[in-house]
Design an enzyme around this catalytic site. Structure first.
Site, PDB file in Angstrom:
ATOM      1  N   HIS A  24       0.823  -1.213   0.000  1.00 39.08           N
ATOM      2  CA  HIS A  24       0.000   0.000   0.000  1.00 39.08           C
ATOM      3  C   HIS A  24       0.852   1.255   0.000  1.00 39.08           C
ATOM      4  O   HIS A  24       0.652   2.163   0.808  1.00 39.08           O
ATOM      5  CB  HIS A  24      -0.948  -0.010   1.200  1.00 39.08           C
ATOM      6  CG  HIS A  24      -1.910  -1.147   1.144  1.00 39.08           C
ATOM      7  ND1 HIS A  24      -2.905  -1.255   0.208  1.00 39.08           N
ATOM      8  CD2 HIS A  24      -2.004  -2.267   1.915  1.00 39.08           C
ATOM      9  CE1 HIS A  24      -3.581  -2.368   0.393  1.00 39.08           C
ATOM     10  NE2 HIS A  24      -3.054  -3.008   1.423  1.00 39.08           N
ATOM     11  N   CYS A  25       1.776   1.320  -0.910  1.00 34.73           N
ATOM     12  CA  CYS A  25       2.702   2.439  -1.021  1.00 34.73           C
ATOM     13  C   CYS A  25       2.431   3.129  -2.356  1.00 34.73           C
ATOM     14  O   CYS A  25       1.972   2.484  -3.305  1.00 34.73           O
ATOM     15  CB  CYS A  25       4.141   1.901  -0.968  1.00 34.73           C
ATOM     16  SG  CYS A  25       5.427   3.132  -1.206  1.00 34.73           S
ATOM     17  N   GLY A  26       2.723   4.384  -2.427  1.00 35.48           N
ATOM     18  CA  GLY A  26       2.592   5.092  -3.697  1.00 35.48           C
ATOM     19  C   GLY A  26       3.488   4.510  -4.776  1.00 35.48           C
ATOM     20  O   GLY A  26       3.246   4.706  -5.968  1.00 35.48           O
TER      21      GLY A  26
ATOM     22  N   THR B 116       4.010   1.193  -5.096  1.00 34.58           N
ATOM     23  CA  THR B 116       3.615  -0.189  -5.348  1.00 34.58           C
ATOM     24  C   THR B 116       3.443  -0.501  -6.836  1.00 34.58           C
ATOM     25  O   THR B 116       3.798  -1.608  -7.264  1.00 34.58           O
ATOM     26  CB  THR B 116       2.340  -0.551  -4.551  1.00 34.58           C
ATOM     27  OG1 THR B 116       2.615  -0.340  -3.161  1.00 34.58           O
ATOM     28  CG2 THR B 116       1.917  -1.993  -4.758  1.00 34.58           C
TER      29      THR B 116
END
Length: 186
Positions: A67-69, A71
């Site tokens: 859930h990372c920018g 990803t």
């Protein structure tokens, strides 16, 4: 006669030992010392011998989060895996919640990697990648370059381990600089 048999046996034993010690298989261990680990594959019970996977090959190690920018970089990482695996490049993803952006349940991490992004490169069970609890591989990488300061830090390691390059999260895996670095270590 008994002494002669013992003497012949000793000569045979001592003549074989040096030959074995200098055999090419034992003299050169292509496994990099920091990769001497067995790790659990992501959402599986199977253990993977990282030495066996990487021996004599260039390696791309990435700390990931679901859930990372960053990803969406999984897409470019998968493309790199498909493009360069025949040339020996081994891509390994290490999910981590050290930056609080990973799923709590490993099966959900696996779903995001394998279903949402179609990842086929090696993904391992979550580990710590930063700080005093960091996995030994990431401690080694921190000593040789830098510790990850966020998700999707990428580390390119030459087959002989002499070159360790890091690329921060903002460097896209499909950028010209990253592709050039891959080609340089192949």
């Amino acid at each position: 006669m008994k002494h002669l048999s013992v003497l012949v046996l000793l000569v045979l034993v001592f003549s074989v030992i040096p030959a074995q010690a200098s055999s090419p298989k034992q003299a050169t261990n292509p496994c990099l010392a920091f990769m001497q680990h067995s790790e659990k594959k992501l959402h599986a019970s199977e253990m993977l011998d990282l030495c066996q996977l990487t021996a004599g090959k260039p390696i791309l190690i990435v700390n990931t989060a679901s859930h990372c920018g960053f990803t969406p970089q999984f897409t470019a990482l998968e493309a790199i895996h498909k493009e360069y695996q025949a040339q020996g490049l081994v891509v390994i993803g290490f999910p981590s919640d050290d930056f609080f952006q990973e799923e709590d349940d490993e099966k959900d991490t696996a779903n995001i990697c394998f279903v949402n992004y179609g990842v086929t490169f090696t993904m391992l069970a979550p580990v710590h990648v930063w700080g005093s609890n960091a996995h030994p591989i990431f401690k080694y990488l921190a000593e040789r370059s830098t510790a990850p300061k966020w998700n999707f830090y990428k580390y390119l390691i030459s087959a002989n381990g002499k070159s360790v390059q890091h690329f921060n999260s903002r460097v896209s895996p499909d950028s010209a600089a990253f592709i050039d670095a891959i080609n340089d270590i192949l």
